[in-house]
Design a protein around this motif. Structure first.
Motif, mmCIF file in Angstrom:
data_model
loop_
_atom_site.group_PDB
_atom_site.id
_atom_site.type_symbol
_atom_site.label_atom_id
_atom_site.label_comp_id
_atom_site.label_asym_id
_atom_site.label_seq_id
_atom_site.Cartn_x
_atom_site.Cartn_y
_atom_site.Cartn_z
ATOM 1 N N ARG A 109 0.838 -1.192 0.000
ATOM 2 C CA ARG A 109 0.000 0.000 0.000
ATOM 3 C C ARG A 109 0.874 1.244 0.000
ATOM 4 N NH1 ARG A 109 -5.499 -1.107 3.351
ATOM 5 N NH2 ARG A 109 -5.569 -3.377 3.158
ATOM 6 N N ASP A 110 0.446 2.249 -0.762
ATOM 7 C CA ASP A 110 1.179 3.516 -0.823
ATOM 8 C C ASP A 110 1.049 4.218 0.521
ATOM 9 O OD1 ASP A 110 2.287 5.958 -1.354
ATOM 10 O OD2 ASP A 110 1.073 6.380 -3.128
ATOM 11 N N PRO A 111 2.178 4.413 1.246
ATOM 12 C CA PRO A 111 2.087 5.060 2.562
ATOM 13 C C PRO A 111 2.003 6.580 2.476
ATOM 14 C CG PRO A 111 4.356 4.499 2.100
ATOM 15 C CD PRO A 111 3.550 4.024 0.912
ATOM 16 N N GLY A 112 2.226 7.140 1.277
ATOM 17 C CA GLY A 112 2.258 8.598 1.133
ATOM 18 C C GLY A 112 3.634 9.130 1.481
ATOM 19 N N GLY A 113 4.048 10.213 0.822
ATOM 20 C CA GLY A 113 5.358 10.787 1.080
ATOM 21 C C GLY A 113 6.478 9.886 0.603
ATOM 22 N N PRO B 270 8.555 6.730 0.767
ATOM 23 C CA PRO B 270 8.401 5.401 1.360
ATOM 24 C C PRO B 270 9.638 5.013 2.156
ATOM 25 C CG PRO B 270 7.921 5.408 -1.003
ATOM 26 C CD PRO B 270 8.574 6.699 -0.688
ATOM 27 N N SER C 290 7.469 1.287 6.514
ATOM 28 C CA SER C 290 6.087 1.643 6.175
ATOM 29 C C SER C 290 5.448 0.658 5.209
ATOM 30 C CB SER C 290 6.048 3.056 5.568
ATOM 31 O OG SER C 290 6.747 3.093 4.339
ATOM 32 N N HIS D 276 -4.145 2.137 -3.879
ATOM 33 C CA HIS D 276 -2.986 2.790 -4.488
ATOM 34 C C HIS D 276 -1.759 2.034 -3.983
ATOM 35 C CE1 HIS D 276 -5.262 6.466 -5.763
ATOM 36 N NE2 HIS D 276 -6.068 6.005 -4.810
ATOM 37 N N LYS E 72 8.918 6.310 -7.440
ATOM 38 C CA LYS E 72 7.539 6.174 -6.971
ATOM 39 C C LYS E 72 6.563 6.687 -8.021
ATOM 40 C CE LYS E 72 4.312 7.811 -3.437
ATOM 41 N NZ LYS E 72 4.114 8.591 -2.207
ATOM 42 N N ALA F 63 3.800 3.928 -9.581
ATOM 43 C CA ALA F 63 2.484 3.999 -8.928
ATOM 44 C C ALA F 63 1.448 3.189 -9.708
ATOM 45 C CB ALA F 63 2.047 5.453 -8.803
#
Length: 347
Positions: free
Chosen positions: A190-194, A196, A200, A216, A235, A239
């Motif tokens: 899963r995309d952790p945001g920011g 990586p 995470s 995502h 990233k 994506a």
């Protein structure tokens, strides 16, 4: 024709338009026309503006390296402010110097330019050359070497910032447009945001993806690179949107039937038009929508384009499950992700 019609231009205007031609206003000499010392002062002022333009250009170059772009908003603000200051000073000073030169030092007299057809004859060419010669004399550029040289110097270095910023385009891409971090056996997380990081990572099992859901996702290990800028670049390319629909609704090409797993499909998140993130999934219609220019893709048919300016489908990531039930990639994308370019063949 009456005598009134034979009269001068002022009489014609008075007769035809109801007012008298006021003529040219009385010429008022400038201070620089009458006082040689004022001329020298004005010349130095103009030269100082051109020198200020050079300083602004040089500061742009210095600030470009002195305040490099980072990942934080603070560094971006400082960089933009400093290089913008240099560009503003360079352009404003160049314009201010040119205006002051024209207002205070160039020939100041009134004249009328008669309109005529330009037929390119030798006579017209001679007249054009004479006008250029007259302009040279009136501007004083030939007899004012200080102004001429500072102007030439300011104009000569003015393009340097534009050449310098080409550096921001980065190195030649090589095969970077054709490869991502996806590969055989790479787990979907899963995309952790920011940015990586290994801590995470949350790998996804097939049972976690329910019908109608959308995730995502990124490739496992994307945060291992300590270069944050490189991690963000990778990233962006890697994506993926992961969705699950009823397998009966899939209209798969037999050659790609094994690219999905029990109705779970994965497609690049990067629109093939100009690279915007495709993030809007309509569960009822199984459509993916790009919010930038409304390109619409049909998930049931390998994300083919059904509306909008995009010219090719979203690239599909072949997936399967590993021995522990986690979703993994079978390979990298079979084609480049992102906007279409000249080396991509598409219908």
């Amino acid at each position: 024709m009456t005598s009134k019609e034979h009269s001068g231009g002022g009489s014609q205007l008075e007769e035809l338009n109801g007012f008298t031609n006021p003529g040219l206003p009385e010429h008022k000499p400038r201070l620089t026309d009458a006082d040689p010392r004022a001329q020298k002062v004005a010349e130095r002022q103009v030269a100082l503006w051109f020198i200020a333009s050079m300083i602004g250009t040089i500061w742009f170059i210095v600030a470009y390296f002195l305040f490099p772009l980072g990942e934080s908003m603070e560094s971006i603000r400082i960089h933009t402010m400093m290089v913008g200051l240099g560009a503003a000073v360079a352009m404003f000073s160049l314009g201010a110097g040119a205006v002051l030169w024209a207002k205070n030092l160039m020939s100041d007299h009134e004249g009328i330019d008669e309109r005529h057809d330009i037929n390119g004859s030798e006579e017209d060419q001679a007249i054009a050359l004479e006008i250029l010669h007259q302009a040279k004399e009136e501007s004083g550029i030939a007899r004012r070497p200080l102004l001429r040289n500072t102007l030439i110097a300011a104009l000569a270095i003015a393009p340097l910032p534009a050449i310098l910023v080409f550096r921001d385009l980065g190195p030649l891409p090589g095969d970077a447009l054709f490869k991502t971090l996806w590969g055989e056996g790479v787990r979907l997380i899963r995309d952790p945001g920011g940015i990586p990081s290994p801590d995470s990572e949350r790998p996804i099992k097939a049972e976690d993806v329910t019908i109608g859901s959308a995730f995502h996702v990124l490739p496992s290990g994307i945060g291992d690179d300590t270069n944050e800028g490189h991690a963000l670049d990778e990233k962006a390319k890697a994506a993926v949107l992961l969705m699950r629909i009823d397998p009966k609704e899939l209209k798969e090409d037999p050659a790609r039937a094994d690219w999905s797993y029990d109705g779970i499909v994965a497609y690049s998140k990067i629109c093939t038009h100009v690279g915007c993130p495709v993030a809007l999934y309509e569960h009822q219609t199984h459509h993916l929508l790009c919010p930038c220019h409304q390109s619409t893709f049909d998930v049931t048919e390998h994300c083919k384009v059904i509306f909008g300016p995009a010219k090719r489908p979203l690239p599909q990531l072949p997936i399967t499950v590993d021995s522990e039930g986690y979703l993994v990639a079978q390979s990298d994308f079979p084609e480049p992700v992102g906007p279409t370019f000249w080396e991509i063949n598409h219908p």
